[in-house]
Scaffold this motif. Structure first.
Motif, mmCIF file in Angstrom:
data_model
loop_
_atom_site.group_PDB
_atom_site.id
_atom_site.type_symbol
_atom_site.label_atom_id
_atom_site.label_comp_id
_atom_site.label_asym_id
_atom_site.label_seq_id
_atom_site.Cartn_x
_atom_site.Cartn_y
_atom_site.Cartn_z
ATOM 1 N N ILE A 190 0.843 -1.200 0.000
ATOM 2 C CA ILE A 190 0.000 0.000 0.000
ATOM 3 C C ILE A 190 0.876 1.247 0.000
ATOM 4 C CG2 ILE A 190 -1.600 1.342 1.430
ATOM 5 C CD1 ILE A 190 -2.931 -1.341 2.169
ATOM 6 N N VAL A 191 1.946 1.252 0.780
ATOM 7 C CA VAL A 191 2.873 2.382 0.814
ATOM 8 C C VAL A 191 3.539 2.565 -0.553
ATOM 9 C CG1 VAL A 191 5.064 3.190 1.790
ATOM 10 C CG2 VAL A 191 3.283 2.310 3.292
ATOM 11 N N ILE A 192 3.954 1.473 -1.168
ATOM 12 C CA ILE A 192 4.596 1.551 -2.483
ATOM 13 C C ILE A 192 3.627 2.119 -3.523
ATOM 14 C CG2 ILE A 192 5.511 0.156 -4.391
ATOM 15 C CD1 ILE A 192 6.765 -1.666 -2.213
ATOM 16 N N LEU A 209 -4.914 5.705 4.490
ATOM 17 C CA LEU A 209 -4.103 4.667 5.133
ATOM 18 C C LEU A 209 -2.646 5.080 5.331
ATOM 19 C CD1 LEU A 209 -5.303 1.368 3.433
ATOM 20 C CD2 LEU A 209 -5.787 2.168 5.729
ATOM 21 N N THR A 210 -2.116 5.903 4.433
ATOM 22 C CA THR A 210 -0.681 6.176 4.474
ATOM 23 C C THR A 210 -0.306 7.555 4.984
ATOM 24 O OG1 THR A 210 -0.722 6.865 2.147
ATOM 25 C CG2 THR A 210 -0.174 4.561 2.617
ATOM 26 N N HIS A 217 3.073 11.524 7.782
ATOM 27 C CA HIS A 217 3.137 12.776 8.545
ATOM 28 C C HIS A 217 3.950 12.590 9.828
ATOM 29 C CE1 HIS A 217 1.906 16.700 9.955
ATOM 30 N NE2 HIS A 217 1.500 16.151 11.089
ATOM 31 N N LYS A 218 3.727 11.483 10.530
ATOM 32 C CA LYS A 218 4.499 11.207 11.758
ATOM 33 C C LYS A 218 5.986 11.068 11.448
ATOM 34 C CE LYS A 218 1.642 11.019 15.199
ATOM 35 N NZ LYS A 218 1.720 12.013 16.258
ATOM 36 N N VAL A 219 6.308 10.388 10.355
ATOM 37 C CA VAL A 219 7.721 10.222 9.974
ATOM 38 C C VAL A 219 8.335 11.582 9.675
ATOM 39 C CG1 VAL A 219 9.257 9.309 8.183
ATOM 40 C CG2 VAL A 219 7.486 7.857 9.158
ATOM 41 N N ARG A 220 7.601 12.432 8.960
ATOM 42 C CA ARG A 220 8.113 13.779 8.652
ATOM 43 C C ARG A 220 8.321 14.606 9.922
ATOM 44 N NH1 ARG A 220 3.550 14.187 5.119
ATOM 45 N NH2 ARG A 220 4.015 12.837 3.355
ATOM 46 N N GLN A 221 7.490 14.388 10.938
ATOM 47 C CA GLN A 221 7.652 15.099 12.211
ATOM 48 C C GLN A 221 8.870 14.590 12.965
ATOM 49 O OE1 GLN A 221 3.977 14.505 14.330
ATOM 50 N NE2 GLN A 221 3.258 16.569 13.853
ATOM 51 N N TRP A 222 9.048 13.279 13.030
ATOM 52 C CA TRP A 222 10.131 12.676 13.805
ATOM 53 C C TRP A 222 11.485 12.822 13.135
ATOM 54 C CZ3 TRP A 222 7.117 7.556 14.894
ATOM 55 C CH2 TRP A 222 6.188 7.781 15.903
ATOM 56 N N SER A 246 9.754 9.878 3.189
ATOM 57 C CA SER A 246 9.025 9.185 4.252
ATOM 58 C C SER A 246 8.508 7.808 3.819
ATOM 59 C CB SER A 246 7.905 10.051 4.808
ATOM 60 O OG SER A 246 6.998 10.429 3.815
ATOM 61 N N PRO A 247 8.074 7.587 2.561
ATOM 62 C CA PRO A 247 7.689 6.218 2.203
ATOM 63 C C PRO A 247 8.842 5.221 2.313
ATOM 64 C CG PRO A 247 6.799 7.752 0.598
ATOM 65 C CD PRO A 247 7.708 8.524 1.485
ATOM 66 N N ILE A 248 10.059 5.657 1.987
ATOM 67 C CA ILE A 248 11.217 4.770 2.100
ATOM 68 C C ILE A 248 11.478 4.434 3.563
ATOM 69 C CG2 ILE A 248 13.711 4.607 1.725
ATOM 70 C CD1 ILE A 248 13.261 6.332 -0.795
#
Length: 102
Positions: free
Chosen positions: A22-24, A47-48, A53-58, A70-72
């Motif tokens: 799903i991310v891909i 779903l993604t 967004h959380k990955v971009r924040q962290w 962030s998808p990677i």
């Protein structure tokens, strides 16, 4: 009991691999700028996007020169979870059974 742990490990592996796809697909769709009102596109975004967004924040360097990585990061995290968590659950299931093949 070992069958239950084995089943949980297999289901977890399927869920993690499904979410990876799903991310891909969501990342690939972001390159072609699809119709935002398409129900499939909206479903994938729902779903993604919270996870992205959380990955971009962290991780502040998840966006480099306008390229969203962030998808990677999510794919790598899913793969690590699959390798570590699922493998440990499988080992637990095999040890509970005495090492016999299921």
């Amino acid at each position: 009991m070992s069958h239950l742990v084995f089943a949980i490990a297999k289901i977890l592996s399927i869920v993690l691999n499904g979410y990876m796809w799903i991310v891909i697909i969501s990342a690939l769709l972001s390159w072609v700028n699809p119709d935002p009102y398409n129900p499939i596109v909206r479903f994938l975004r729902v779903l993604t996007e919270p996870v992205f967004h959380k990955v971009r924040q962290w991780i502040p360097f998840a966006v480099v020169s306008g390229i969203d990585l962030s998808p990677i990061v999510v794919i790598l995290a899913l793969q690590v979870l699959d390798m570590v968590l699922v493998a440990n659950l499988m080992d637990l299931a095999f040890s509970m059974r005495g090492g016999a093949v299921m």
